[in-house]
Design an enzyme around this catalytic site. Structure first.
Site, PDB file in Angstrom:
ATOM      1  N   GLY A 104       2.722  -9.454 -30.019  1.00 57.01           N
ATOM      2  CA  GLY A 104       3.778  -9.712 -30.985  1.00 57.01           C
ATOM      3  C   GLY A 104       4.644 -10.857 -30.502  1.00 57.01           C
ATOM      4  O   GLY A 104       4.274 -11.563 -29.555  1.00 57.01           O
ATOM      5  N   CYS A 105       5.816 -11.035 -31.110  1.00 54.87           N
ATOM      6  CA  CYS A 105       6.647 -12.179 -30.728  1.00 54.87           C
ATOM      7  C   CYS A 105       7.567 -11.828 -29.566  1.00 54.87           C
ATOM      8  O   CYS A 105       8.112 -12.705 -28.924  1.00 54.87           O
ATOM      9  CB  CYS A 105       7.435 -12.699 -31.927  1.00 54.87           C
ATOM     10  SG  CYS A 105       8.696 -11.568 -32.505  1.00 54.87           S
TER      11      CYS A 105
END
Lengths: 411, 104
Positions: free
Chosen positions: B102-103
């Site tokens: 994910g980020c």
């Protein structure tokens, strides 16, 4: 007369219309097409289930943001025909010719892609908060909910605003505590990733945050189906998680018009150069915002920074000159963590979110990867900036390319 | 960032043992990492997936599971049988590509 056609009037498309209507000369005609009359402030949807925002906070007429001289057509788009440089609209089967086309048709949730999800329990015991209707239905449900197991499940990545599911859980922890019923609520996060935080530095700084708030994480959970009557979600490898209230982040996909036009990958996203947004197959076609298959987050901030790079490039490109600006995948996101606090992350294609201070003249600095009240106010203030400055293409004190200023590099 | 020796070749890896540069990958490395991931032998079905992922990686990132199943015609259930528990992550590891993340 040269024709620029912009498909989609979300954050990216509306910003392109505003930036380019100012930059391009009078011999250009700009047309903006969208199927809706209204513009939604999507980052605000997160706050609706908890009664912080209502419908009126997140919706305005699209025409308020269409600059003078730009034609705005309200119609669904039937098909893009890049070989013939034209687009067919659903309304009256009208054709629009173009010299250049910008695809900004976004990404949407697709609950229909998971069996059991959008059936008879949809918007009853199963909810979403990625649509206005979904967020409003969830707000109504939460007002009367007696408590139990609340499961947030991300079906698969990529999703719009990848931190929103975590923000939802942290706000839920705050919301139920404020209502004196936190002891009657279990909060569970079932994610297909290997954990809530997957970037090493963010994981180190934020790893304990969910544990402190009593939020359980079920990692490596790839949902196959929902059993809406048994109230459980089932993964491909037969793990089961029971719920009383399921808040789903359904599969995100690009618009169907991309599939109909044969321009997308398996999730209907359009392949483009990650620095310039030009299509590798059609040199007069660009894709911006969530519609583009880029290796960075699908987020409004990415659309914002990308459009600023694109707008300057486009004027040169249309004149046959080299594009000077190379987009770096910059994203900048406030993360609500509940109790009037928030976090801030700032990153790009190459640099993962780092701790430190984010400088902003007059208002900042904001703390990076660390909770603060200023970050919460920054997030709330952003709605005003979005409506009044950002969409209209006005100058914001935020650099389009990521800067290392304030970031700590020894972690 | 560290380096490690796999099948007689020194490669750069991250904390979790994922190759940092897809260009340093070899088939011998894949066989070795597969063993560490609990897959004693790579069958033609495994190789089909690994090779498809390497051909369709963008910027060194492995395709998502949904892209793999659409591209290879191998169902998600079969993917879990071939690469138990988190097939997307396991394939990425074995194929010398970046971990799905994910980020944050």
């Amino acid at each position: 007369m040269k024709k620029l056609l912009i498909l989609g009037a979300g954050t990216a498309g509306t910003m392109v219309a505003n930036h380019l209507s100012r930059r391009l000369e009078d011999d250009w005609k700009i047309t903006l097409v969208d199927q809706h009359e209204t513009h939604h402030y999507q980052p605000g949807f997160l706050f609706i289930p908890f009664g912080i925002y209502g419908k009126r906070d997140v919706i305005k007429p699209q025409r308020d943001f269409v600059p003078p001289g730009v034609e705005f057509i309200v119609s669904p788009i039937e098909v893009i025909e890049p070989e013939r440089n034209r687009v067919r609209l659903t309304k009256e089967g009208r054709y629009l010719d173009y010299d250049f086309v910008v695809i900004a048709t976004g990404a949407h949730i697709r609950p229909d892609q998971t069996p059991g999800l959008a059936e008879h329990e949809w918007h009853k015991s199963i909810h979403d908060f990625y649509t206005l209707e979904g967020a409003l239905a969830l707000a109504r449900h939460l007002r009367a909910w007696p408590g139990g197991r609340l499961v947030v499940n991300v079906v698969d990545n990529p999703i719009k605003c990848p931190v929103a599911p975590l923000e939802f859980l942290m706000l839920a922890d705050w919301f139920f505590r404020e209502r004196g019923m936190r002891d009657r609520v279990e909060l569970i996060y079932a994610t297909p990733l290997s954990g809530a935080f997957t970037k090493p530095i963010a994981a180190k700084h934020l790893g304990s945050l969910l544990e402190e708030k009593g939020i359980q994480v079920v990692p490596d959970f790839l949902i196959e189906r929902v059993a809406p009557d048994a109230k459980k979600i089932v993964s491909y490898d037969e793990q089961e998680v029971e719920y009383d209230l399921l808040v789903s982040v359904p599969l995100n996909m690009g618009d169907e018009v991309i599939a109909r036009s044969g321009l997308g990958d398996s999730l209907n996203y359009v392949a483009v150069d990650k620095h310039t947004f030009v299509s590798p197959t059609h040199p007069n076609m660009f894709a911006l915002g969530d519609a583009a298959a880029l290796p960075t987050s699908k987020a409004g901030s990415v659309a914002h920074f990308a459009v600023e790079c694109f707008a300057e490039n486009f004027v040169r490109y249309a004149d046959g000159l080299e594009m000077l600006h190379k987009f770096d995948g910059h994203a900048n996101c406030f993360i609500e963590s509940g109790f009037g606090k928030g976090l801030l992350i700032d990153f790009n294609y190459d640099v993962e979110p780092l701790p430190g201070r984010y400088p902003l003249p007059g208002i900042g600095p904001f703390t990076l990867l660390q909770e603060s009240e200023a970050n919460h106010w920054g997030k709330l203030m952003f709605r005003w900036m979005y409506w009044h400055l950002l969409l209209k293409g006005k100058e914001l004190p935020l650099p389009a390319l990521m800067s290392m200023a304030g970031k700590w590099q020894n972690n | 960032m560290t380096t490690r020796m796999i099948s007689g070749k020194t490669v750069q890896v991250n904390e979790e043992g994922f190759l940092l540069s897809p260009d340093e990958w070899t088939k011998e490395i894949a066989i070795e990492i597969a063993k560490e991931e609990g897959i004693p032998e790579l069958t033609p079905a495994h190789w089909k997936v690994i090779e498809w992922c390497r051909q369709n990686a963008t910027n060194g990132r492995s395709p998502t599971l949904r892209q793999i199943t659409a591209g290879t015609g191998i169902s998600t259930k079969e993917m879990f049988a071939l690469f138990p528990k988190g097939p997307a992550k396991k394939v990425a590891h074995i194929a010398g590509l970046g971990k799905p993340e994910g980020c944050v």
